[in-house]
Design an enzyme around this catalytic site. Structure first.
Site, PDB file in Angstrom:
ATOM      1  N   TYR A 156      50.493   1.388 -21.342  1.00  0.00           N
ATOM      2  CA  TYR A 156      49.470   0.338 -21.194  1.00  0.00           C
ATOM      3  C   TYR A 156      49.062   0.197 -19.730  1.00  0.00           C
ATOM      4  O   TYR A 156      47.868   0.148 -19.404  1.00  0.00           O
ATOM      5  CB  TYR A 156      50.027  -0.976 -21.742  1.00  0.00           C
ATOM      6  CG  TYR A 156      49.063  -2.144 -21.691  1.00  0.00           C
ATOM      7  CD1 TYR A 156      48.017  -2.248 -22.601  1.00  0.00           C
ATOM      8  CD2 TYR A 156      49.200  -3.148 -20.736  1.00  0.00           C
ATOM      9  CE1 TYR A 156      47.141  -3.321 -22.563  1.00  0.00           C
ATOM     10  CE2 TYR A 156      48.332  -4.221 -20.687  1.00  0.00           C
ATOM     11  CZ  TYR A 156      47.306  -4.306 -21.603  1.00  0.00           C
ATOM     12  OH  TYR A 156      46.438  -5.373 -21.552  1.00  0.00           O
ATOM     13  N   LYS A 160      45.340   0.737 -17.903  1.00  0.00           N
ATOM     14  CA  LYS A 160      44.628  -0.318 -17.169  1.00  0.00           C
ATOM     15  C   LYS A 160      44.398   0.083 -15.695  1.00  0.00           C
ATOM     16  O   LYS A 160      43.377  -0.279 -15.111  1.00  0.00           O
ATOM     17  CB  LYS A 160      45.371  -1.653 -17.300  1.00  0.00           C
ATOM     18  CG  LYS A 160      45.401  -2.189 -18.740  1.00  0.00           C
ATOM     19  CD  LYS A 160      43.982  -2.400 -19.309  1.00  0.00           C
ATOM     20  CE  LYS A 160      43.970  -2.997 -20.691  1.00  0.00           C
ATOM     21  NZ  LYS A 160      42.614  -3.216 -21.232  1.00  0.00           N
TER      22      LYS A 160
HETATM   23  N1  LIG Z   1      46.424 -10.930 -24.240  1.00  0.00           N
HETATM   24  C1  LIG Z   1      46.730 -10.693 -22.973  1.00  0.00           C
HETATM   25  O1  LIG Z   1      47.679 -11.284 -22.436  1.00  0.00           O
HETATM   26  C2  LIG Z   1      45.945  -9.718 -22.152  1.00  0.00           C
HETATM   27  C3  LIG Z   1      46.273  -9.590 -20.800  1.00  0.00           C
HETATM   28  C4  LIG Z   1      45.565  -8.694 -20.002  1.00  0.00           C
HETATM   29  C5  LIG Z   1      44.547  -7.936 -20.553  1.00  0.00           C
HETATM   30  N2  LIG Z   1      44.241  -8.070 -21.871  1.00  0.00           N
HETATM   31  C6  LIG Z   1      43.164  -7.215 -22.385  1.00  0.00           C
HETATM   32  O2  LIG Z   1      42.145  -8.011 -22.963  1.00  0.00           O
HETATM   33  C7  LIG Z   1      41.512  -7.299 -24.031  1.00  0.00           C
HETATM   34  C8  LIG Z   1      41.511  -8.165 -25.281  1.00  0.00           C
HETATM   35  O3  LIG Z   1      42.844  -8.463 -25.629  1.00  0.00           O
HETATM   36  P1  LIG Z   1      43.275  -9.628 -26.659  1.00  0.00           P
HETATM   37  O4  LIG Z   1      44.476 -10.248 -26.101  1.00  0.00           O
HETATM   38  O5  LIG Z   1      42.104 -10.469 -27.031  1.00  0.00           O
HETATM   39  O6  LIG Z   1      43.737  -8.709 -27.887  1.00  0.00           O
HETATM   40  P2  LIG Z   1      43.654  -8.941 -29.467  1.00  0.00           P
HETATM   41  O7  LIG Z   1      44.611  -7.953 -30.048  1.00  0.00           O
HETATM   42  O8  LIG Z   1      43.808 -10.385 -29.816  1.00  0.00           O
HETATM   43  O9  LIG Z   1      42.150  -8.506 -29.806  1.00  0.00           O
HETATM   44  C9  LIG Z   1      41.712  -7.198 -29.596  1.00  0.00           C
HETATM   45  C10 LIG Z   1      40.459  -6.944 -30.427  1.00  0.00           C
HETATM   46  O10 LIG Z   1      40.060  -5.594 -30.191  1.00  0.00           O
HETATM   47  C11 LIG Z   1      39.809  -4.978 -31.440  1.00  0.00           C
HETATM   48  N3  LIG Z   1      40.042  -3.534 -31.375  1.00  0.00           N
HETATM   49  C12 LIG Z   1      41.227  -2.883 -31.270  1.00  0.00           C
HETATM   50  N4  LIG Z   1      41.021  -1.559 -31.301  1.00  0.00           N
HETATM   51  C13 LIG Z   1      39.686  -1.365 -31.412  1.00  0.00           C
HETATM   52  C14 LIG Z   1      38.865  -0.220 -31.526  1.00  0.00           C
HETATM   53  N5  LIG Z   1      39.377   1.019 -31.528  1.00  0.00           N
HETATM   54  N6  LIG Z   1      37.525  -0.396 -31.652  1.00  0.00           N
HETATM   55  C15 LIG Z   1      36.990  -1.638 -31.663  1.00  0.00           C
HETATM   56  N7  LIG Z   1      37.723  -2.760 -31.572  1.00  0.00           N
HETATM   57  C16 LIG Z   1      39.059  -2.627 -31.459  1.00  0.00           C
HETATM   58  C17 LIG Z   1      40.766  -5.654 -32.418  1.00  0.00           C
HETATM   59  O11 LIG Z   1      40.330  -5.502 -33.770  1.00  0.00           O
HETATM   60  C18 LIG Z   1      40.722  -7.103 -31.935  1.00  0.00           C
HETATM   61  O12 LIG Z   1      39.662  -7.824 -32.532  1.00  0.00           O
HETATM   62  C19 LIG Z   1      42.298  -5.988 -24.186  1.00  0.00           C
HETATM   63  O13 LIG Z   1      41.627  -4.940 -23.510  1.00  0.00           O
HETATM   64  C20 LIG Z   1      43.625  -6.294 -23.496  1.00  0.00           C
HETATM   65  O14 LIG Z   1      44.249  -5.135 -23.005  1.00  0.00           O
HETATM   66  C21 LIG Z   1      44.918  -8.942 -22.679  1.00  0.00           C
END
Ligand SMILES: NC(=O)c1ccc[n+]([C@@H]2O[C@H](COP(=O)([O-])OP(=O)(O)OC[C@H]3O[C@@H](n4cnc5c(N)ncnc54)[C@H](O)[C@@H]3O)[C@@H](O)[C@H]2O)c1
Length: 260
Positions: A156, A160
């Site tokens: 991961y 990133k």
């Molecule tokens: N949650 C955290 O703490 C956090 C921290 C830093 C960065 N992020 C980043 O933020 C972004 C969103 O994360 P989140 O926490 O909302 O995650 P989440 O798992 O709640 O939501 C992710 C969404 O992306 C969709 N998705 C996954 N694979 C996909 C694909 N191949 N094509 C289209 N859609 C797809 C899923 O269906 C889901 O709706 C991600 O890139 C994640 O890496 C999250």
């Protein structure tokens, strides 16, 4: 043609993507809500929430790891909503595994979803901006794991860090077209992603469910878990005219975890 600006948000059926889609609607954008087909019901709920705000919205079924899906999603947004101004490459997945156990399949999968998707999103958006003569904005999901490597999040973190590199490159290459390219770097957001991370960490280190999340949240200077809306505020800024002179940046929005 509509004069309202249009944004496409990937992974917008839930979590951070949903909050970004709603924030951009509140900012006056019409919004294309892109997600995997199995997320259609949730995504249509987000579409309804945006429409209730008085904006137009559509659901676009897209797997962002597939270039043709991303190109088609951008076209669908522009054709149906009448413009194309902002792409938010938000969709992403996490994997929680010690580096010595990561399989080739897992590595390929997380790079396809977290990295290839961002390249495809930049390519598709830049081409559409050029076609429409728009000085658009490209915004992608990084993470605190883009700034510092976190144990058991090796693959991961690598994806990133890659998003950060691509953001810096694209900012320089696309600046002559008037396109800005930035990324947001959330900390610990209470979404499905952290439910998964906490569950896997428990399996690995034997701590009770919720304990790993709590310990991480305890390390945040502002003393609380991050909300999707906290992240959406930064994306709102990047998508606005206020950020016209900001490009190539990865902005930490982590409540005070990393200081650089
Ligand atoms: N949650 C955290 O703490 C956090 C921290 C830093 C960065 N992020 C980043 O933020 C972004 C969103 O994360 P989140 O926490 O909302 O995650 P989440 O798992 O709640 O939501 C992710 C969404 O992306 C969709 N998705 C996954 N694979 C996909 C694909 N191949 N094509 C289209 N859609 C797809 C899923 O269906 C889901 O709706 C991600 O890139 C994640 O890496 C999250």
């Amino acid at each position: 043609m509509s004069s309202t600006k249009v944004a496409l948000v990937t992974g917008a059926g839930q979590g951070i993507g949903r909050a970004i889609a709603l924030q951009l609607a509140n900012d006056g954008f019409d919004v294309a809500v892109a997600d995997l087909s199995f997320q259609e019901e949730k995504a249509l709920g987000v579409v309804a929430e945006i429409e209730a705000l008085g904006r137009k919205a559509i659901f676009v079924s897209a797997d962002v790891s597939k270039r043709e899906d991303v190109v088609a999603a951008v076209s669908a947004a522009a054709d149906t909503l009448g413009s194309f101004d902002v792409i938010v490459n938000n969709a992403g997945i996490a994997q929680v595994k010690p580096i010595s156990e990561i399989t080739e399949e897992e590595l390929n999968k997380i790079f396809q979803i977290n990295v290839n998707s961002v390249v495809f999103g930049i390519q598709a958006a830049a081409a559409k901006f050029a076609e429409l003569g728009v000085k658009g904005k490209i915004i992608s999901a990084a993470s605190i794991a883009a700034i510092q490597g976190f144990p058991i999040l090796g693959a991961y973190s690598a994806t990133k860090f890659a998003v950060r590199g691509i953001t810096q490159v694209a900012a320089q290459e696309l600046a002559p077209q008037g396109i800005t390219v930035n990324a947001y770097a959330p900390g610990i957001v209470g979404t499905g992603m952290w439910d998964l991370i906490d569950e896997r960490l428990s399996e690995i280190n034997g701590k009770p469910r919720g304990q790993n999340l709590k310990e991480n949240v305890d390390s945040i200077s502002l003393g609380r878990i991050e909300t999707p809306e906290d992240v959406a505020g930064v994306v709102s800024f990047f998508a606005s005219e206020k950020a016209d002179y900001v490009t190539g940046q990865v902005l930490l929005v982590d409540g005070g975890m990393l200081y650089n």
